[in-house]
Design a protein around this motif. Structure first.
Motif, PDB file in Angstrom:
ATOM      1  N   SER A 123       0.914  -1.242   0.001  1.00 28.46           N
ATOM      2  CA  SER A 123       0.134  -0.043   0.081  1.00 28.46           C
ATOM      3  C   SER A 123       0.946   1.209  -0.199  1.00 28.46           C
ATOM      4  N   LYS A 124       2.269   1.215   0.143  1.00 23.55           N
ATOM      5  CA  LYS A 124       3.220   2.093   0.370  1.00 23.55           C
ATOM      6  C   LYS A 124       3.502   2.658  -0.995  1.00 23.55           C
ATOM      7  N   ALA A 125       3.546   3.955  -1.113  1.00 23.28           N
ATOM      8  CA  ALA A 125       4.037   4.490  -2.474  1.00 23.28           C
ATOM      9  C   ALA A 125       5.592   5.064  -2.077  1.00 23.28           C
ATOM     10  N   LEU A 126       6.555   4.004  -2.956  1.00 16.48           N
ATOM     11  CA  LEU A 126       8.030   4.072  -2.631  1.00 16.48           C
ATOM     12  C   LEU A 126       8.579   3.851  -3.940  1.00 16.48           C
ATOM     13  N   ALA A 127       9.807   4.411  -3.932  1.00 14.49           N
ATOM     14  CA  ALA A 127      10.719   4.237  -4.793  1.00 14.49           C
ATOM     15  C   ALA A 127      11.074   2.696  -5.210  1.00 14.49           C
ATOM     16  N   SER A 128      11.231   2.263  -6.407  1.00 15.35           N
ATOM     17  CA  SER A 128      11.400   0.905  -6.469  1.00 15.35           C
ATOM     18  C   SER A 128      12.553  -0.038  -5.591  1.00 15.35           C
ATOM     19  N   SER A 129      13.617   0.626  -5.695  1.00 13.23           N
ATOM     20  CA  SER A 129      14.878   0.227  -4.859  1.00 13.23           C
ATOM     21  C   SER A 129      14.280   0.504  -3.255  1.00 13.23           C
ATOM     22  N   THR A 130      13.837   1.523  -3.029  1.00 15.03           N
ATOM     23  CA  THR A 130      13.480   1.404  -1.568  1.00 15.03           C
ATOM     24  C   THR A 130      12.285   0.420  -1.260  1.00 15.03           C
ATOM     25  N   ARG A 131      11.506   0.101  -2.118  1.00 15.60           N
ATOM     26  CA  ARG A 131      10.456  -1.130  -1.846  1.00 15.60           C
ATOM     27  C   ARG A 131      11.017  -2.115  -1.898  1.00 15.60           C
ATOM     28  N   GLU A 132      11.909  -2.511  -2.560  1.00 17.01           N
ATOM     29  CA  GLU A 132      12.841  -4.028  -2.493  1.00 17.01           C
ATOM     30  C   GLU A 132      13.609  -3.876  -1.247  1.00 17.01           C
ATOM     31  N   ASP A 133      14.201  -2.861  -0.681  1.00 13.56           N
ATOM     32  CA  ASP A 133      14.862  -2.753   0.431  1.00 13.56           C
ATOM     33  C   ASP A 133      14.138  -3.164   1.723  1.00 13.56           C
TER      34      ASP A 133
ATOM     35  N   ASN B  77      19.282   7.978 -11.297  1.00  7.50           N
ATOM     36  CA  ASN B  77      20.109   7.489 -10.200  1.00  7.50           C
ATOM     37  C   ASN B  77      19.839   5.958 -10.484  1.00  7.50           C
ATOM     38  N   ILE B  78      21.233   5.280 -10.534  1.00 11.08           N
ATOM     39  CA  ILE B  78      21.277   3.861 -10.561  1.00 11.08           C
ATOM     40  C   ILE B  78      21.398   3.277  -9.111  1.00 11.08           C
ATOM     41  N   THR B  79      20.461   2.506  -8.713  1.00  8.64           N
ATOM     42  CA  THR B  79      20.519   2.121  -7.292  1.00  8.64           C
ATOM     43  C   THR B  79      20.268   0.517  -7.149  1.00  8.64           C
ATOM     44  N   THR B  80      20.751  -0.022  -5.935  1.00  8.36           N
ATOM     45  CA  THR B  80      20.532  -1.568  -5.813  1.00  8.36           C
ATOM     46  C   THR B  80      19.639  -1.692  -4.845  1.00  8.36           C
ATOM     47  N   GLY B  81      18.725  -2.777  -4.892  1.00 10.94           N
ATOM     48  CA  GLY B  81      17.745  -3.175  -3.699  1.00 10.94           C
ATOM     49  C   GLY B  81      17.876  -4.530  -3.704  1.00 10.94           C
TER      50      GLY B  81
END
Length: 306
Positions: free
Chosen positions: A41-51, A199-203
């Protein structure tokens, strides 16, 4: 009729959004399942959601309490969940996740009171974790390099792509992911500026390309003529290399030019984990102070200027 069927579907969707058909909250739902429902239900960035997902699964869903009905959970169980985490940044991060989760549970009447707020050991557990983190940080990340040390590092780097990458980070102070995600379309070599927009990030083990910097705000960073010369040379070399390829991916300034046969398309950006591993390895080989990764380059130029 079709109209009646559509009306029935709308009613069922309404019940799903409300949580139940009779307005009663189901407090027999398992804590782990509810935590995953909250996360979705949270609106999060893809990497943050995976984290978040990785930590929710490991420290909530897979914990024995993850199988407990939410209505049977007590405040001291929150302490139990937090004690199950390592005493480092992970514990601090999980504490923030649990705080948001139980706020949501309280707001949606899954619990009578906010269990996180009522837990007795949480504050001390988080405080102790902060203390450990700060002690480790003082030991490993307070260092910066002198200009001569940075030159030594640069002379050790053989790759022209990485030499330009390290120099760009040091001169502009951008983050690792912002430098990796830099696009030529956002670089003005004549006027000496670049727009930090990607921004290229990892999750977990996944790589995410997010169309915004870490703080969510695009910004211009400026560089001098020597840096522009380096980037022009990099662009010319990249264009020549590109002509030898049948396909090309993206418009990245710092492309993954080396390591053929590893299954990636020509033109793709550098890998975040590889960038950090290479930086730390070269640092050790040069006998330089540990900066705890390329992020330490952001502090070097400001410290010199200060």
């Amino acid at each position: 009729t079709q109209e009646e069927a559509q009306q029935w579907l709308r009613e069922q969707h309404m019940k799903l959004f409300l949580g139940s058909g009779n307005g009663q909250i189901d407090r027999t739902k398992k804590v782990g399942d509810l935590a995953m429902q909250w996360l979705e239900s949270k609106a999060l960035a893809s990497s943050t959601r995976e984290d978040y997902r990785i930590r929710v699964v490991k420290y909530v869903v897979e914990h024995p309490l993850g199988m407990a009905p939410i209505g049977e959970l007590k405040a001291h169980h929150v302490d139990t969940l937090l004690k199950n985490t390592p005493e480092n940044w992970t514990r601090i991060h999980v504490a923030k996740i649990l705080a948001k989760f139980f706020d949501w549970c309280d707001a949606n009447d899954y619990t009578n009171k906010n269990l996180y707020a009522r837990a007795t050991d949480v504050e001390k557990l988080v405080k102790d974790a902060y203390r450990v983190v700060q002690e480790n940080r003082r030991e490993s990340t307070d260092n910066v390099w002198t200009p001569k040390e940075f030159v030594r590092f640069m002379e050790h780097e053989e790759s022209p792509v990485y030499r330009a990458f390290w120099m760009f980070m040091a001169v502009t102070g951008v983050r690792r992911g912002e430098a990796i995600g830099l696009m030529w379309v956002n670089v003005n070599l004549d006027q000496g500026w670049a727009l930090v927009a990607d921004n290229i990030t990892t999750g977990g083990s996944e790589i995410f390309h997010e169309k915004r910097p870490k703080n969510g705000k695009r910004r211009k960073v400026y560089f001098d003529k020597p840096m522009a010369v380096i980037l022009r040379k990099l662009k010319a070399d990249q264009d020549a290399y590109r002509e030898t390829q049948e396909t090309w991916v993206g418009d990245f300034v710092f492309d993954r030019r080396f390591g053929w046969g590893k299954g990636y398309a020509p033109g793709i950006h550098l890998a975040p984990a590889t960038v950090t591993e290479r930086f730390n390895r070269h640092t050790r080989e040069c006998g330089l102070d540990n900066l705890s990764g390329p992020h330490g380059l952001r502090r070097t130029l400001p410290t010199i200027m200060d």
